[in-house]
Design a protein around this motif. Structure first.
Motif, PDB file in Angstrom:
ATOM      1  N   GLU A 159       0.819  -1.217   0.000  1.00  0.00           N
ATOM      2  CA  GLU A 159       0.000   0.000   0.000  1.00  0.00           C
ATOM      3  C   GLU A 159       0.853   1.268   0.000  1.00  0.00           C
ATOM      4  N   THR A 160       1.970   1.207  -0.714  1.00  0.00           N
ATOM      5  CA  THR A 160       2.781   2.395  -0.955  1.00  0.00           C
ATOM      6  C   THR A 160       2.795   2.664  -2.454  1.00  0.00           C
ATOM      7  N   CYS A 161       3.331   3.805  -2.840  1.00  0.00           N
ATOM      8  CA  CYS A 161       3.387   4.160  -4.256  1.00  0.00           C
ATOM      9  C   CYS A 161       4.606   5.031  -4.523  1.00  0.00           C
ATOM     10  N   TRP A 162       5.001   5.056  -5.799  1.00  0.00           N
ATOM     11  CA  TRP A 162       6.170   5.827  -6.223  1.00  0.00           C
ATOM     12  C   TRP A 162       5.781   7.184  -6.807  1.00  0.00           C
ATOM     13  N   PHE A 163       4.520   7.379  -7.143  1.00  0.00           N
ATOM     14  CA  PHE A 163       4.120   8.651  -7.738  1.00  0.00           C
ATOM     15  C   PHE A 163       2.656   8.934  -7.444  1.00  0.00           C
ATOM     16  N   LEU A 164       2.272  10.184  -7.709  1.00  0.00           N
ATOM     17  CA  LEU A 164       0.884  10.614  -7.554  1.00  0.00           C
ATOM     18  C   LEU A 164       0.488  11.370  -8.817  1.00  0.00           C
ATOM     19  N   ALA A 165      -0.694  11.071  -9.341  1.00  0.00           N
ATOM     20  CA  ALA A 165      -1.217  11.767 -10.512  1.00  0.00           C
ATOM     21  C   ALA A 165      -2.534  12.444 -10.148  1.00  0.00           C
ATOM     22  N   VAL A 166      -2.676  13.688 -10.528  1.00  0.00           N
ATOM     23  CA  VAL A 166      -3.907  14.445 -10.294  1.00  0.00           C
ATOM     24  C   VAL A 166      -4.535  14.744 -11.646  1.00  0.00           C
ATOM     25  N   ASP A 167      -5.798  14.384 -11.802  1.00  0.00           N
ATOM     26  CA  ASP A 167      -6.494  14.484 -13.089  1.00  0.00           C
ATOM     27  C   ASP A 167      -7.358  15.740 -13.124  1.00  0.00           C
ATOM     28  N   PHE A 168      -7.251  16.496 -14.221  1.00  0.00           N
ATOM     29  CA  PHE A 168      -8.062  17.701 -14.406  1.00  0.00           C
ATOM     30  C   PHE A 168      -8.869  17.567 -15.687  1.00  0.00           C
ATOM     31  N   ASP A 169     -10.171  17.735 -15.589  1.00  0.00           N
ATOM     32  CA  ASP A 169     -11.015  17.719 -16.778  1.00  0.00           C
ATOM     33  C   ASP A 169     -12.200  18.650 -16.540  1.00  0.00           C
ATOM     34  N   GLY A 170     -13.165  18.621 -17.446  1.00  0.00           N
ATOM     35  CA  GLY A 170     -14.278  19.549 -17.333  1.00  0.00           C
ATOM     36  C   GLY A 170     -13.971  20.872 -18.017  1.00  0.00           C
ATOM     37  N   GLU A 171     -14.946  21.748 -18.055  1.00  0.00           N
ATOM     38  CA  GLU A 171     -14.793  23.012 -18.789  1.00  0.00           C
ATOM     39  C   GLU A 171     -13.714  23.911 -18.200  1.00  0.00           C
ATOM     40  N   SER A 172     -13.486  23.819 -16.899  1.00  0.00           N
ATOM     41  CA  SER A 172     -12.532  24.751 -16.256  1.00  0.00           C
ATOM     42  C   SER A 172     -11.182  24.111 -15.976  1.00  0.00           C
ATOM     43  N   TRP A 173     -10.836  23.034 -16.724  1.00  0.00           N
ATOM     44  CA  TRP A 173      -9.606  22.316 -16.383  1.00  0.00           C
ATOM     45  C   TRP A 173      -8.364  23.184 -16.502  1.00  0.00           C
ATOM     46  N   ARG A 174      -8.343  24.094 -17.459  1.00  0.00           N
ATOM     47  CA  ARG A 174      -7.163  24.959 -17.619  1.00  0.00           C
ATOM     48  C   ARG A 174      -6.983  25.867 -16.395  1.00  0.00           C
ATOM     49  N   GLU A 175      -8.078  26.516 -15.978  1.00  0.00           N
ATOM     50  CA  GLU A 175      -8.000  27.408 -14.828  1.00  0.00           C
ATOM     51  C   GLU A 175      -7.675  26.632 -13.556  1.00  0.00           C
ATOM     52  N   ASP A 176      -8.285  25.456 -13.413  1.00  0.00           N
ATOM     53  CA  ASP A 176      -8.012  24.635 -12.226  1.00  0.00           C
ATOM     54  C   ASP A 176      -6.557  24.197 -12.180  1.00  0.00           C
ATOM     55  N   LEU A 177      -6.024  23.797 -13.326  1.00  0.00           N
ATOM     56  CA  LEU A 177      -4.630  23.357 -13.388  1.00  0.00           C
ATOM     57  C   LEU A 177      -3.680  24.503 -13.065  1.00  0.00           C
ATOM     58  N   GLU A 178      -3.985  25.692 -13.581  1.00  0.00           N
ATOM     59  CA  GLU A 178      -3.130  26.848 -13.313  1.00  0.00           C
ATOM     60  C   GLU A 178      -3.121  27.178 -11.825  1.00  0.00           C
ATOM     61  N   ALA A 179      -4.304  27.153 -11.198  1.00  0.00           N
ATOM     62  CA  ALA A 179      -4.386  27.439  -9.761  1.00  0.00           C
ATOM     63  C   ALA A 179      -3.651  26.368  -8.959  1.00  0.00           C
ATOM     64  N   PHE A 180      -3.814  25.124  -9.366  1.00  0.00           N
ATOM     65  CA  PHE A 180      -3.149  24.012  -8.687  1.00  0.00           C
ATOM     66  C   PHE A 180      -1.636  24.153  -8.782  1.00  0.00           C
ATOM     67  N   ASN A 200      -8.788  17.070 -23.799  1.00  0.00           N
ATOM     68  CA  ASN A 200      -9.734  17.896 -23.041  1.00  0.00           C
ATOM     69  C   ASN A 200      -9.457  17.837 -21.540  1.00  0.00           C
ATOM     70  N   GLY A 201      -8.223  17.895 -21.188  1.00  0.00           N
ATOM     71  CA  GLY A 201      -7.851  17.847 -19.784  1.00  0.00           C
ATOM     72  C   GLY A 201      -6.345  17.722 -19.639  1.00  0.00           C
ATOM     73  N   ALA A 202      -5.896  17.490 -18.422  1.00  0.00           N
ATOM     74  CA  ALA A 202      -4.459  17.383 -18.162  1.00  0.00           C
ATOM     75  C   ALA A 202      -4.223  16.567 -16.905  1.00  0.00           C
ATOM     76  N   HIS A 203      -2.982  16.136 -16.742  1.00  0.00           N
ATOM     77  CA  HIS A 203      -2.558  15.402 -15.550  1.00  0.00           C
ATOM     78  C   HIS A 203      -1.368  16.130 -14.923  1.00  0.00           C
ATOM     79  N   ALA A 204      -1.371  16.200 -13.614  1.00  0.00           N
ATOM     80  CA  ALA A 204      -0.230  16.750 -12.872  1.00  0.00           C
ATOM     81  C   ALA A 204       0.410  15.606 -12.102  1.00  0.00           C
ATOM     82  N   TRP A 205       1.705  15.410 -12.302  1.00  0.00           N
ATOM     83  CA  TRP A 205       2.417  14.258 -11.730  1.00  0.00           C
ATOM     84  C   TRP A 205       3.411  14.703 -10.658  1.00  0.00           C
ATOM     85  N   PHE A 206       3.506  13.891  -9.611  1.00  0.00           N
ATOM     86  CA  PHE A 206       4.555  14.036  -8.605  1.00  0.00           C
ATOM     87  C   PHE A 206       5.281  12.699  -8.515  1.00  0.00           C
TER      88      PHE A 206
END
Length: 226
Positions: A159-180, A200-206
């Motif tokens: 129950e551990t992991c090497w990375f985290l991905a955050v998914d952004f979609d919907g009409e405001s994905w660009r604004e949400d991603l910029e704020a994030f 029509n969206g983006a992923h933010a990776w850590f």
């Protein structure tokens, strides 16, 4: 008699003081050892990051093996199984299912009778004929060449992991991603961003230097979103 009693009391006080000093010395030794261990990890991470950064900067000049190694260094997950993307041209449905050597084998595959590529983890997970394919350099190379679309199961057995991905979609994905991204920057972290497959969206990776509890990684992502 009074002098002897006083001397004994003085000796007891000094011995108590020596014991306290010895404990303090041991505590400081542990602090130094912990700091040295952190320094060693930081130096190792730096040493690993340099060749990885060099590979990334060289772009298309990488060999197939170098690309595979770079991919493996980032997208670490289960090695004994991986999901593969499927798509039904008739219905337009798509998704991911565990890559299995017996997939759709007549009278063997547990989902073979339905003719529908939709599946659930329980179907494949409980199948007695499962022969899941392990993650190999060849599979990754096929993925990078566009011959198959493979995913990764990031949650390890502990129950551990090497990375985290955050998914952004919907009409405001660009604004949400910029704020994030701005929020992450304020906390001293930079997220690696990519456009979604649909566009029509983006992923933010850590990407973590070592496996971390999945619950902790999720909490971190939720903290940034909030």
């Amino acid at each position: 008699m009074g002098d002897r009693r006083e001397l004994k009391e003085q000796i007891a006080r000094e011995e108590s003081r020596l014991a306290a000093l010895a404990q303090e010395l041991e505590d400081q030794r542990q602090v130094v050892a912990s700091l040295k261990a952190k320094l060693d990890r930081a130096e190792n991470e730096c040493a690993e990051a340099k060749p990885r950064a060099a590979l990334a900067e060289s772009g298309s000049g990488l060999s197939t093996l170098e690309k595979v190694r770079l991919f493996r260094s980032l997208f670490r997950g289960r090695e004994d199984v991986f999901p593969r993307r499927w798509e039904n041209a008739k219905t337009g449905r798509s998704g991911y299912a565990p890559a299995c050597e017996n997939e759709w084998a007549p009278k063997v595959c547990a989902k073979g009778g339905s003719g529908d590529r939709r599946t659930s983890s329980s179907v494949c997970g409980e199948c007695k004929s499962q022969r899941f394919l392990a993650v190999t350099d060849e599979h990754i190379a096929r993925h990078l060449k566009g011959l198959q679309v493979m995913g990764v199961y990031p949650l390890l057995l502990d129950e551990t992991c090497w990375f985290l991905a955050v998914d952004f979609d919907g009409e405001s994905w660009r604004e949400d991603l910029e704020a994030f991204s701005k929020t992450c920057a304020l906390q001293g972290l930079a997220a690696s961003v990519e456009r979604s497959r649909s566009g029509n969206g983006a992923h933010a990776w850590f990407f973590f230097a070592e496996p971390v509890p999945a619950a902790t990684a999720r909490t971190m992502g939720c903290f940034f979103i909030t």
